[in-house]
Design a protein around this motif. Structure first.
Motif, PDB file in Angstrom:
ATOM      1  N   LYS A 147      15.347 -44.808 -59.925  1.00  0.00           N
ATOM      2  CA  LYS A 147      15.327 -46.152 -60.015  1.00  0.00           C
ATOM      3  C   LYS A 147      15.247 -46.933 -61.451  1.00  0.00           C
ATOM      4  O   LYS A 147      14.138 -46.311 -62.093  1.00  0.00           O
ATOM      5  N   GLY A 148      15.945 -47.714 -61.947  1.00  0.00           N
ATOM      6  CA  GLY A 148      15.589 -48.418 -63.129  1.00  0.00           C
ATOM      7  C   GLY A 148      16.080 -47.335 -64.310  1.00  0.00           C
ATOM      8  O   GLY A 148      15.569 -47.418 -65.573  1.00  0.00           O
ATOM      9  N   SER A 149      16.830 -46.375 -64.098  1.00  0.00           N
ATOM     10  CA  SER A 149      17.120 -45.137 -65.083  1.00  0.00           C
ATOM     11  C   SER A 149      18.520 -44.499 -64.554  1.00  0.00           C
ATOM     12  O   SER A 149      18.871 -44.548 -63.664  1.00  0.00           O
ATOM     13  N   THR A 150      19.082 -43.885 -65.681  1.00  0.00           N
ATOM     14  CA  THR A 150      20.235 -43.136 -65.391  1.00  0.00           C
ATOM     15  C   THR A 150      19.744 -41.770 -65.138  1.00  0.00           C
ATOM     16  O   THR A 150      20.887 -40.807 -64.730  1.00  0.00           O
ATOM     17  N   LEU A 151      18.549 -41.190 -65.043  1.00  0.00           N
ATOM     18  CA  LEU A 151      18.219 -40.121 -64.775  1.00  0.00           C
ATOM     19  C   LEU A 151      18.630 -39.618 -63.242  1.00  0.00           C
ATOM     20  O   LEU A 151      18.270 -40.662 -62.477  1.00  0.00           O
TER      21      LEU A 151
END
Length: 193
Positions: A147-151
């Motif tokens: 969440k909150g990332s493109t990872l």
């Protein structure tokens, strides 16, 4: 005579709950205002760790309560009642609780510190039930979007040197691609387990 000497004499150098002759220590049965031979008992390390929920409850170990619950020592009676309550999902423990008698004063004492009947120690476990420790390595059993990332953490990714999230046994923290993320334990498998 010192309290510890009194307890050693009374217990014949054995745990007053399971009769083990291992390392023994004085356990002050809470809550109490003064240590006396009635409200302190001598117990082994295994009993102590499980009473204090530092180790997972071992039902087989506690079958010893079938004998110790009949002790005339108030502290032994109270701890026996508390542990039988924590094991109340076991039929033998319920049978013993049904047979056990505590007068009103001792029952109130037993209930005073029995704030939760939770038989489970505060331990983090992976999807297979293996206990996770800080510093362990785990393998992801599911690809996870962070969440909150493109990872996207792919299934099979190894996460080394995990940290346990305090007060939440469903979560651990680990580093993936240099980023610290929170991972649900149900999507992990302890490496080597």
């Amino acid at each position: 005579m010192k309290l510890e000497e009194q307890l050693l004499n009374r217990s014949e150098n054995k745990c007053e709950l399971c009769q083990s002759a291992g390392t023994l220590s004085v356990y002050e049965v809470p809550p109490q205002t003064a240590n006396t031979a009635d409200n302190c008992i001598l117990i082994c390390d295994k009993c102590l760790a499980q009473i204090e929920k530092k180790e997972e409850l071992d039902s087989k170990h506690w079958q010893c309560l079938s004998g110790s619950m009949w002790s005339e020592v108030p502290g032994v009676q109270v701890v026996s009642w508390r542990m039988l309550n924590r094991l109340s999902n076991e039929s033998w423990a319920m049978d013993n609780l049904d047979m056990m008698y505590l007068d009103d004063e001792r029952l109130a004492w037993a209930k005073a510190a029995d704030l939760d009947n939770d038989a489970v120690a505060e331990v983090h476990k992976d999807c297979n039930g293996a206990v996770l420790q800080a510093g362990d390595s785990i393998v992801l059993t599911k690809s996870l979007d962070v969440k909150g990332s493109t990872l996207n953490a792919k299934m099979g990714t190894v996460v080394k040197n995990i940290r346990l999230v305090e007060n939440n046994t469903d979560q651990i923290e680990g580093k993936i691609e240099g980023q610290v993320i929170v991972i649900l334990t149900k999507y992990t498998r302890k490496q080597g387990a």
